[in-house]
Design a protein around this motif. Structure first.
Motif, PDB file in Angstrom:
ATOM      1  N   GLY A  59       0.809  -1.206   0.000  1.00 54.66           N
ATOM      2  CA  GLY A  59       0.000   0.000   0.000  1.00 54.66           C
ATOM      3  C   GLY A  59       0.846   1.261   0.000  1.00 54.66           C
ATOM      4  O   GLY A  59       0.357   2.363   0.219  1.00 54.66           O
ATOM      5  N   TRP A  60       2.136   1.123  -0.274  1.00 57.98           N
ATOM      6  CA  TRP A  60       3.064   2.245  -0.233  1.00 57.98           C
ATOM      7  C   TRP A  60       3.025   3.018  -1.545  1.00 57.98           C
ATOM      8  O   TRP A  60       3.020   2.451  -2.629  1.00 57.98           O
ATOM      9  N   LYS A  61       3.011   4.347  -1.438  1.00 60.72           N
ATOM     10  CA  LYS A  61       3.010   5.233  -2.601  1.00 60.72           C
ATOM     11  C   LYS A  61       4.458   5.545  -2.965  1.00 60.72           C
ATOM     12  O   LYS A  61       5.237   5.992  -2.117  1.00 60.72           O
ATOM     13  N   ILE A  62       4.830   5.332  -4.222  1.00 62.85           N
ATOM     14  CA  ILE A  62       6.237   5.371  -4.621  1.00 62.85           C
ATOM     15  C   ILE A  62       6.882   6.751  -4.588  1.00 62.85           C
ATOM     16  O   ILE A  62       8.098   6.851  -4.634  1.00 62.85           O
ATOM     17  N   ASN A  63       6.087   7.825  -4.473  1.00 63.25           N
ATOM     18  CA  ASN A  63       6.699   9.158  -4.382  1.00 63.25           C
ATOM     19  C   ASN A  63       6.651   9.699  -2.949  1.00 63.25           C
ATOM     20  O   ASN A  63       6.805  10.886  -2.716  1.00 63.25           O
ATOM     21  N   THR A  64       6.446   8.807  -1.976  1.00 59.33           N
ATOM     22  CA  THR A  64       6.507   9.185  -0.554  1.00 59.33           C
ATOM     23  C   THR A  64       7.633   8.400   0.106  1.00 59.33           C
ATOM     24  O   THR A  64       8.009   7.331  -0.367  1.00 59.33           O
ATOM     25  N   SER A  65       8.136   8.926   1.182  1.00 59.41           N
ATOM     26  CA  SER A  65       9.252   8.299   1.880  1.00 59.41           C
ATOM     27  C   SER A  65       8.868   6.911   2.397  1.00 59.41           C
ATOM     28  O   SER A  65       7.746   6.705   2.860  1.00 59.41           O
ATOM     29  N   ASP A 110      15.616  -1.019   1.632  1.00 64.62           N
ATOM     30  CA  ASP A 110      16.599  -0.641   0.611  1.00 64.62           C
ATOM     31  C   ASP A 110      15.941  -0.539  -0.762  1.00 64.62           C
ATOM     32  O   ASP A 110      16.217   0.377  -1.533  1.00 64.62           O
ATOM     33  N   ALA A 111      15.054  -1.476  -1.067  1.00 65.12           N
ATOM     34  CA  ALA A 111      14.341  -1.461  -2.345  1.00 65.12           C
ATOM     35  C   ALA A 111      13.415  -0.250  -2.422  1.00 65.12           C
ATOM     36  O   ALA A 111      13.370   0.447  -3.440  1.00 65.12           O
ATOM     37  N   LEU A 112      12.680   0.022  -1.345  1.00 67.61           N
ATOM     38  CA  LEU A 112      11.771   1.166  -1.329  1.00 67.61           C
ATOM     39  C   LEU A 112      12.538   2.472  -1.432  1.00 67.61           C
ATOM     40  O   LEU A 112      12.101   3.406  -2.109  1.00 67.61           O
ATOM     41  N   ASP A 113      13.703   2.539  -0.780  1.00 64.53           N
ATOM     42  CA  ASP A 113      14.542   3.739  -0.876  1.00 64.53           C
ATOM     43  C   ASP A 113      14.979   3.999  -2.316  1.00 64.53           C
ATOM     44  O   ASP A 113      14.957   5.138  -2.789  1.00 64.53           O
ATOM     45  N   VAL A 128       0.608   7.426 -13.085  1.00 62.57           N
ATOM     46  CA  VAL A 128      -0.613   6.716 -13.469  1.00 62.57           C
ATOM     47  C   VAL A 128      -0.898   5.616 -12.448  1.00 62.57           C
ATOM     48  O   VAL A 128      -2.034   5.430 -12.021  1.00 62.57           O
ATOM     49  N   GLU A 129       0.147   4.902 -12.070  1.00 62.60           N
ATOM     50  CA  GLU A 129       0.041   3.853 -11.059  1.00 62.60           C
ATOM     51  C   GLU A 129       1.025   4.177  -9.930  1.00 62.60           C
ATOM     52  O   GLU A 129       2.187   3.790  -9.979  1.00 62.60           O
ATOM     53  N   PRO A 130       0.568   4.892  -8.886  1.00 62.03           N
ATOM     54  CA  PRO A 130       1.487   5.368  -7.855  1.00 62.03           C
ATOM     55  C   PRO A 130       1.762   4.399  -6.702  1.00 62.03           C
ATOM     56  O   PRO A 130       2.593   4.684  -5.858  1.00 62.03           O
ATOM     57  N   TYR A 131       1.088   3.256  -6.646  1.00 59.76           N
ATOM     58  CA  TYR A 131       1.236   2.362  -5.502  1.00 59.76           C
ATOM     59  C   TYR A 131       2.019   1.109  -5.861  1.00 59.76           C
ATOM     60  O   TYR A 131       1.819   0.515  -6.916  1.00 59.76           O
ATOM     61  N   LEU A 132       2.894   0.697  -4.952  1.00 62.15           N
ATOM     62  CA  LEU A 132       3.673  -0.513  -5.154  1.00 62.15           C
ATOM     63  C   LEU A 132       2.779  -1.731  -4.951  1.00 62.15           C
ATOM     64  O   LEU A 132       2.181  -1.903  -3.892  1.00 62.15           O
ATOM     65  N   LYS A 133       2.688  -2.538  -5.979  1.00 68.19           N
ATOM     66  CA  LYS A 133       1.907  -3.766  -5.892  1.00 68.19           C
ATOM     67  C   LYS A 133       2.798  -4.915  -5.432  1.00 68.19           C
ATOM     68  O   LYS A 133       2.366  -5.779  -4.688  1.00 68.19           O
ATOM     69  N   VAL A 168      -3.895  -4.177  -0.670  1.00 67.20           N
ATOM     70  CA  VAL A 168      -4.161  -4.658   0.679  1.00 67.20           C
ATOM     71  C   VAL A 168      -2.978  -4.296   1.551  1.00 67.20           C
ATOM     72  O   VAL A 168      -1.850  -4.633   1.242  1.00 67.20           O
ATOM     73  N   SER A 169      -3.256  -3.603   2.638  1.00 70.74           N
ATOM     74  CA  SER A 169      -2.224  -3.245   3.588  1.00 70.74           C
ATOM     75  C   SER A 169      -2.666  -3.718   4.956  1.00 70.74           C
ATOM     76  O   SER A 169      -3.855  -3.768   5.254  1.00 70.74           O
ATOM     77  N   SER A 170      -1.709  -4.058   5.811  1.00 66.03           N
ATOM     78  CA  SER A 170      -2.062  -4.583   7.125  1.00 66.03           C
ATOM     79  C   SER A 170      -2.810  -3.556   7.957  1.00 66.03           C
ATOM     80  O   SER A 170      -3.652  -3.891   8.764  1.00 66.03           O
ATOM     81  N   SER A 171      -2.481  -2.292   7.759  1.00 67.31           N
ATOM     82  CA  SER A 171      -3.234  -1.239   8.447  1.00 67.31           C
ATOM     83  C   SER A 171      -3.115   0.037   7.634  1.00 67.31           C
ATOM     84  O   SER A 171      -2.080   0.304   7.045  1.00 67.31           O
ATOM     85  N   GLY A 172      -4.166   0.800   7.601  1.00 64.39           N
ATOM     86  CA  GLY A 172      -4.129   2.064   6.877  1.00 64.39           C
ATOM     87  C   GLY A 172      -4.698   1.965   5.478  1.00 64.39           C
ATOM     88  O   GLY A 172      -5.205   2.931   4.959  1.00 64.39           O
TER      89      GLY A 172
END
Length: 183
Positions: A59-65, A110-113, A128-133, A168-172
């Protein structure tokens, strides 16, 4: 005038040769931790890898920390097993970023960074697709099982899959979906 000099020149007199120089080693011993291999070694030995299940649908957005991921323990887990020093991550657009961690092996953080560094200056409307699947190791793909040349070519990288929804994210994640439906 024929008298020898009484003053001692330390650069010339009394030293037949220069003092021995100690070799300075710039290689850090911690940078080559035991048990951590390179993707090239895995490819040469045809050792298959497993992508961490926890890295899928964060559920992480790729242009956020990456620090915005709520489950901090998730970030400490290895991205793949066996542990590797560095791995190339390939977007569908063809852009390749490299995640590195010489000491402990590449973690999910490290990958997310690496992904974030590539996308941090991009606005939300540019994505167009901002979330990591999730990540996929292509040699496991059924279409490549019968193509050894293509399988070997894809061995050393992971493909990044993106989504237009947080997933699907564990929370949020459910909060974001509620807000989306409320609009």
């Amino acid at each position: 005038m024929a008298e020898p000099l009484t003053r001692v020149d330390s650069a010339v007199q009394g030293l037949s040769e220069s003092p021995p120089k100690e070799k300075i080693s710039h290689r850090r011993t911690s940078s080559s931790a035991a048990g951590i291999q390179s993707m090239k070694e895995l490819n040469e030995n045809q050792i298959e890898i497993d992508v961490a299940v926890e890295s899928q649908a964060t559920g992480w957005k790729i242009n956020t920390s990456p620090s915005t991921v709520e489950d901090k323990e998730l970030l400490k887990k290895p991205l793949i097993t066996p542990l590797v020093r560095a791995i190339d991550l390939r977007f569908d657009t063809g852009v390749v970023v490299t995640a590195r961690n010489n000491k402990h092996g590449v973690t999910i953080k490290d990958a997310l960074d690496a992904i974030y560094k590539q996308n941090k200056k991009r606005a939300d409307d540019e994505l167009v697709e901002p979330y990591l699947k999730g990540f996929e190791w292509a040699p496991n793909h059924p279409q490549l099982k019968d193509n050894p040349a293509k399988r070997k070519e894809e061995w050393e990288r992971l493909h990044i899959h993106l989504s237009s929804t947080p997933g699907v994210s564990s929370s949020g994640g459910s909060k974001k979906k509620k807000n989306k439906h409320a609009e």
